[in-house]
Design a protein around this motif. Structure first.
Motif, short mmCIF file in Angstrom:
data_model
loop_
_atom_site.label_atom_id
_atom_site.label_comp_id
_atom_site.label_asym_id
_atom_site.label_seq_id
_atom_site.Cartn_x
_atom_site.Cartn_y
_atom_site.Cartn_z
N ILE A 695 78.90 -0.43 27.02
CA ILE A 695 77.42 -0.49 26.93
C ILE A 695 76.97 -1.66 27.76
CG2 ILE A 695 75.44 -0.79 25.39
CD1 ILE A 695 77.12 0.37 23.13
N GLY A 696 75.96 -1.39 28.58
CA GLY A 696 75.47 -2.47 29.42
C GLY A 696 73.99 -2.34 29.69
N THR A 697 73.48 -3.34 30.34
CA THR A 697 72.04 -3.35 30.65
C THR A 697 71.74 -2.65 31.97
OG1 THR A 697 72.31 -5.53 31.68
CG2 THR A 697 71.66 -5.48 29.36
N ALA A 698 72.74 -2.09 32.59
CA ALA A 698 72.58 -1.26 33.78
C ALA A 698 73.67 -0.19 33.74
CB ALA A 698 72.67 -2.09 35.04
N ASP A 702 79.11 -3.33 31.75
CA ASP A 702 79.65 -3.49 30.39
C ASP A 702 79.38 -4.89 29.85
OD1 ASP A 702 81.39 -4.90 31.97
OD2 ASP A 702 83.21 -4.12 31.05
N ASP A 703 78.15 -5.43 30.14
CA ASP A 703 77.83 -6.78 29.71
C ASP A 703 77.45 -6.87 28.25
OD1 ASP A 703 75.59 -5.30 30.27
OD2 ASP A 703 74.41 -7.00 31.00
N VAL A 704 77.26 -5.72 27.59
CA VAL A 704 76.93 -5.73 26.16
C VAL A 704 78.18 -5.41 25.33
CG1 VAL A 704 75.54 -4.64 24.35
CG2 VAL A 704 74.53 -5.13 26.59
N PHE A 705 78.87 -4.35 25.73
CA PHE A 705 80.11 -3.94 25.05
C PHE A 705 81.11 -3.58 26.16
CE2 PHE A 705 82.86 -0.60 23.32
CZ PHE A 705 83.38 -1.23 22.19
N ASP A 713 87.89 9.09 18.49
CA ASP A 713 86.47 9.29 18.17
C ASP A 713 85.70 9.72 19.40
OD1 ASP A 713 86.48 6.42 15.95
OD2 ASP A 713 86.98 8.54 15.56
N ASP A 714 84.61 10.45 19.20
CA ASP A 714 83.75 10.87 20.30
C ASP A 714 82.34 10.31 20.15
OD1 ASP A 714 82.86 12.29 18.17
OD2 ASP A 714 83.05 14.27 19.11
N ALA A 715 82.24 9.23 19.42
CA ALA A 715 80.92 8.61 19.21
C ALA A 715 81.10 7.10 19.06
CB ALA A 715 80.23 9.18 17.98
N ILE A 716 80.03 6.37 19.40
CA ILE A 716 80.08 4.92 19.28
C ILE A 716 78.82 4.44 18.58
CG2 ILE A 716 79.02 4.52 21.55
CD1 ILE A 716 80.84 2.08 21.82
N MET A 717 78.96 3.37 17.80
CA MET A 717 77.83 2.71 17.13
C MET A 717 78.05 1.21 17.32
SD MET A 717 76.64 2.84 13.13
CE MET A 717 78.15 2.06 12.57
N HIS A 718 77.04 0.56 17.94
CA HIS A 718 77.19 -0.86 18.24
C HIS A 718 75.89 -1.59 17.91
CE1 HIS A 718 78.55 -4.50 20.22
NE2 HIS A 718 77.39 -4.55 20.90
N THR A 719 76.01 -2.65 17.11
CA THR A 719 74.85 -3.46 16.72
C THR A 719 74.71 -4.63 17.67
OG1 THR A 719 75.13 -2.82 14.40
CG2 THR A 719 73.80 -4.80 14.87
N LEU A 720 73.53 -4.75 18.24
CA LEU A 720 73.28 -5.81 19.20
C LEU A 720 73.22 -7.15 18.49
CD1 LEU A 720 70.50 -4.05 21.30
CD2 LEU A 720 72.90 -4.37 21.93
N SER A 721 73.97 -8.09 19.01
CA SER A 721 73.94 -9.43 18.40
C SER A 721 72.73 -10.23 18.87
CB SER A 721 75.24 -10.18 18.74
OG SER A 721 75.38 -10.30 20.15
N ALA A 722 72.26 -9.93 20.09
CA ALA A 722 71.06 -10.63 20.62
C ALA A 722 70.19 -9.58 21.29
CB ALA A 722 71.49 -11.72 21.61
N PRO A 723 69.50 -8.81 20.49
CA PRO A 723 68.72 -7.70 21.07
C PRO A 723 67.60 -8.22 21.94
CG PRO A 723 68.22 -7.98 18.75
CD PRO A 723 69.37 -8.89 19.02
N ILE A 724 67.34 -7.47 23.00
CA ILE A 724 66.24 -7.78 23.91
C ILE A 724 65.31 -6.58 23.89
CG2 ILE A 724 65.58 -8.32 26.28
CD1 ILE A 724 68.42 -9.37 26.72
N TYR A 725 64.13 -6.79 23.30
CA TYR A 725 63.19 -5.68 23.22
C TYR A 725 62.58 -5.43 24.60
CZ TYR A 725 63.73 -6.00 18.20
OH TYR A 725 64.26 -6.01 16.95
N GLY A 726 62.39 -4.18 24.90
CA GLY A 726 61.92 -3.79 26.22
C GLY A 726 63.06 -3.61 27.21
N GLN A 727 64.31 -3.83 26.78
CA GLN A 727 65.50 -3.67 27.65
C GLN A 727 66.05 -2.24 27.49
OE1 GLN A 727 67.20 -5.79 29.87
NE2 GLN A 727 68.23 -3.83 30.28
N ILE A 728 66.44 -1.67 28.62
CA ILE A 728 67.12 -0.37 28.57
C ILE A 728 68.62 -0.62 28.47
CG2 ILE A 728 67.57 1.78 29.77
CD1 ILE A 728 64.92 1.44 31.22
N TYR A 729 69.22 -0.02 27.50
CA TYR A 729 70.68 -0.13 27.30
C TYR A 729 71.32 1.21 27.71
CZ TYR A 729 69.75 -4.43 24.78
OH TYR A 729 69.36 -5.69 24.45
N TYR A 730 72.38 1.08 28.52
CA TYR A 730 73.07 2.28 29.05
C TYR A 730 74.46 2.42 28.44
CZ TYR A 730 69.45 2.20 32.63
OH TYR A 730 68.27 2.22 33.30
N LEU A 731 74.78 3.64 28.07
CA LEU A 731 76.13 4.00 27.62
C LEU A 731 76.91 4.49 28.85
CD1 LEU A 731 77.98 4.41 25.09
CD2 LEU A 731 77.14 6.77 25.04
#
Length: 837
Positions: A695-698, A702-705, A713-731
């Protein structure tokens, strides 16, 4: 007795006299009366039962038609047999024409020619006026032998040399060789062998074997069986120039056992070896016959025989009946001799006196190459994902003449293998129909893995296969063929280098025919659709028998070579070879045939570059091979290697992507700091090896995960430790398939918002058209506070700006493909795919 030995009446009188003597000697009364031991002669055996009946009869009748008894049984003219040589008739010479040897031992045999007839010679020896006799007379027509003088007595036939010789006359004339028949030679030699074995001390090896001559030619005392002309003090020249002494020598002497030398190289000496002399009275044979020799070369370094008495015969073969290379005596060395075949035979003959050093020689051999070459296809990578090089290894004990290969592939849904037109090869096993073949004429059909032709009445059938052939390579055509019908002129085979397969004889072409019944292999050349027979050689072609035929054609030198089950049966070199063709064609004539495993190989070096998605048309399915390469080679002696092959797993596409944001359908915004995503990747060719998720910001960042390998598994769940509102997160995903191909892909992203504030409804009113587009795209329904960004599939930003109510984007300079358009406003965004055609 004074009774003449002529006519049946005189013969009866002589037999009657002998009968009375033997009856007298069988009588016990007469034996007692005259004091002699009683005999027990079997008179039936002596005279024969038929004549015994006449001789023992009480009355006999003499008439023009013969002598009979009271039962009308007839007296037979039966010749007396020789008591010294069973096959001979006993018909004695007149006693006035022979005499006693006076104790001189028998030590020689004299060969005569009568210069007249068999009957005349017998009559002449019975005439006292002749003063001539001989022990035996031999007839020309059938070899019949009459003995006229007992061997113990001296016949008068060779003048001063009579006391120690046995002489026999041969019917005929010295100037006419037709009198010397095979029967005469054979029976005369048998008589000589009998005399040799009678204990007189006449060795068979002492028979003269030199050249015949027309005059007198006195031979020494070593030679014991010789002609009248060979004795001293003679004027007669018989048996003369036409008597075959070598033939007579061989008939009298059994061929001795042969010493066979099988080493490919070595030294060769006479019986005395490298240091000693040979011996007297030798007849020795050596056969130099190395295993698998093509020829033998021998060089004599020294040579010394008793001149004109001892001889070395050299034959170009394995027996004394093979061609004679030469006869050598004295110091006349053979020098260096090379055989034309696999064997040299040496025969040495020495006389009874004087030996010499003999000879010393060394020899070598050129071996026939019966060992086939070996060919292997070097295994490549586990998976081939791009154009690749195939390597081959070929070896032979002498030299490889030509190397071939073919490329085949397999559609995952097919049972058998075939070849792409781009490969320039043919591989047809008829496991999946005959769609590659065009049925021009005749009833061809595919069944049970063969191509069958059943119309026996058709004299020129035609099923062809489009195949470009040119002068840049040699070709090997191979096919299985079985003629299954019965007929008198059944034939079938293959055209190649056809210029127009739709024509009767395929335009310009060659074709090879195999004729069952006539047992012929034929090579034809077709020029302007008119064929001409070039070779017509013997080749067994049996009905209902499968044959593997090979035809090797080199368009650069014009040679065509035809093989049946790996054996060369015919060949022909075209002085004006064809250099191009567009097809091959099966052809039959008045027969039913089964064809199978039709192949066309191309010549090669030690490696070949191949192309996927071209020469190899298919990708593997579920790990099954989709490509195959076969290779074969032939050496200079026409030995074929076994066919080598290697199969290939082929995959040139990465995994099929499915990667979305959220837990269900793809989402573009989220209000939760716990991000969700799921995926499902598949690869039907080589399967999935590893899946890594980040998971990354582009996109692909992979700067987030960080990228981490997912096991099940075929799914991921990740809680942001420092969420940035208005940021697009890419899988993002990095997927490696079984062939090692890597797929890098990303979702279209999800915007993290604190609340919705009606922004989603605002974004949903935005429209993009036309989509797909080839040049411009219009964005409609925008508001002044909105911005746009355009990304490639790999996540690279290529365009951005602020929008008005309607905005037009120019995409003319962009490559075809799919792009991501992101419309943003404060606190929300929307991703729209745009397809550029």
């Amino acid at each position: 007795t004074e009774i003449p030995d002529s006519g049946i009446v005189n013969k009866y009188a002589r037999d009657a006299q002998i009968y009375s003597y033997l009856t007298f000697m069988n009588s016990a009364e007469k034996a007692h009366e005259f004091s002699f031991p009683k005999r027990n002669f079997d008179l039936k055996l002596v005279f024969g039962e038929a004549n015994w009946r006449i001789l023992s009869a009480k009355r006999v009748k003499f008439a023009e038609n013969g002598i009979t008894n009271e039962l009308n049984q007839q007296y037979q003219q039966i010749n007396l047999r020789s008591i010294e040589y069973g096959p001979a008739i006993w018909n004695p010479a007149a006693t006035c024409n022979y005499s006693s040897r006076s104790g001189t031992p028998i030590s020689a045999i004299t060969i005569h020619t009568i210069q007249g007839s068999y009957a005349g010679a017998i009559s002449w020896a019975q005439n006292c006026a002749s003063s001539v006799s001989y022990h035996y007379v031999i007839r020309s027509s059938d070899g019949q032998i009459t003995q006229m003088v007992l061997e113990a007595n001296k016949a008068w036939h060779v003048g001063s040399e009579n006391p120690y010789t046995i002489g026999y006359e041969h019917e005929g004339y010295v100037s006419d060789p037709t009198w010397y028949t095979e029967a005469m030679y054979t029976n005369s030699a048998d008589l000589s062998r009998d005399i040799i074995n009678s204990g007189y001390g006449i060795p068979a090896l002492r028979t003269y074997y030199g050249a015949a001559s027309s005059g007198t030619n006195v031979l020494g005392n070593c030679t014991k069986i010789k002609g009248h002309q060979h004795y001293p003090n003679q004027s007669h020249t018989d048996p003369g120039i036409n008597w075959n002494w070598e033939k007579y020598y061989r008939l009298i002497n059994n061929t001795p056992s042969i010493t066979t030398i099988s080493s490919p190289t070595g030294n060769f000496y006479d019986s005395g070896g490298s240091a000693a002399n040979y011996s007297n009275d030798e007849r020795l044979l050596w056969r130099i016959q190395p295993t698998n020799a093509a020829s033998i070369t021998i060089t004599f370094s020294s040579f010394n025989l008793e001149n004109n008495y001892d001889y070395l015969f050299i034959y170009n073969g394995s027996t004394i009946d093979d061609p004679l290379i030469g006869v050598y005596t004295g110091s006349n060395s053979p020098g260096t001799i090379t055989s034309t075949g696999a064997t040299l035979l040496f025969e040495f003959r020495s006389d009874c006196a004087t030996t010499a050093a003999g000879w010393a020689a060394s020899y070598s051999s050129t071996l026939i190459d019966i060992i086939p070459p070996t060919t292997t296809v070097t295994p490549g990578n586990t998976w081939e994902t791009a154009n690749f090089t195939i390597n081959f290894t070929d070896s032979d004990d002498q030299s490889v003449a030509e190397k071939f290969y073919l490329i085949a592939d397999k559609n995952p849904g097919d049972n058998g293998w075939s070849s792409s037109p781009a490969s320039g090869c043919v591989h047809e096993d008829f496991e999946d129909g005959m769609s590659s073949w065009i049925n021009q004429s005749g009833a061809f059909s595919q069944a049970a893995g063969t191509l069958t032709f059943s119309d026996v009445a058709n004299g020129n059938s035609n099923a062809y296969y489009l195949l470009d052939q040119d002068a840049s390579t040699s070709y090997l055509y191979e096919w299985g063929q079985n003629i299954t019908s019965t007929g008198s002129n059944q034939r079938a085979g293959l055209h190649f280098f056809c210029s127009d397969p739709t024509l009767t004889n395929r335009g310009n072409s060659y074709f090879v025919f195999f004729r069952q019944g006539q047992n012929k292999a034929q090579i034809y050349k077709v020029t302007n659709d008119v064929f001409a027979l070039m070779k017509n050689d013997t080749c067994v072609v049996n009905q209902n028998q499968n044959y593997t035929y090979k035809v090797w054609y080199n368009p650069q030198n014009g040679w065509i070579k035809v093989y049946v089950n790996g054996t060369l049966v015919t060949s022909w070199q075209d002085p004006s070879p064809l250099t191009s063709g567009n097809s091959i064609s099966l052809r039959t004539g008045n027969c039913a045939v089964q064809f199978d495993n039709i192949k066309c190989y191309r010549s090669r070096g030690t490696s070949v570059l191949t192309t996927i998605n071209d020469q190899f048309r298919y990708q593997s399915q579920a790990g099954s091979p989709a490509g195959m390469v076969k290779a074969i080679s032939v050496d200079a002696s026409n030995n074929w290697s076994n066919e080598a092959n290697n199969t290939y797993l082929i995959d040139w596409t990465s995994a099929e992507p499915y990667l979305v944001d959220g837990t269900g359908n793809d989402i573009d915004t989220t209000y939760s700091i716990t991000l969700h995503g799921h995926w499902q990747f598949q690869d039907p060719h080589s399967d999935i090896s590893t899946t890594e998720i980040a998971i990354g910001t582009a996109p692909l960042l992979d700067d987030v995960f960080p990228f981490s390998q997912m096991t099940s598994d075929d799914a991921i769940m990740h809680t942001l430790s420092a969420p940035i509102y208005g940021q697009i997160y890419y899988l993002s995903a990095r997927v490696t398939n079984g062939a090692g191909l890597i797929l890098n892909t990303s979702s279209d992203g999800q915007l993290l918002l604190q609340n919705s504030s009606g922004l989603e409804e605002l974004l949903n009113s935005v429209k993009v058209y036309p989509n797909p587009t080839s040049n411009f795209v219009t964005i409609d329904g925008l508001h002044a506070e909105m911005t746009y960004e355009l990304y490639t599939q790999e996540g690279k930003k290529i365009m951005e700006g602020k929008t008005g109510e309607t905005t037009m984007l120019n995409l003319e300079q962009l490559a075809q493909g799919t792009y991501q358009l992101i419309i943003k406003t404060t606190g929300a965004f929307k991703v729209l795919p745009i397809i550029k055609e």
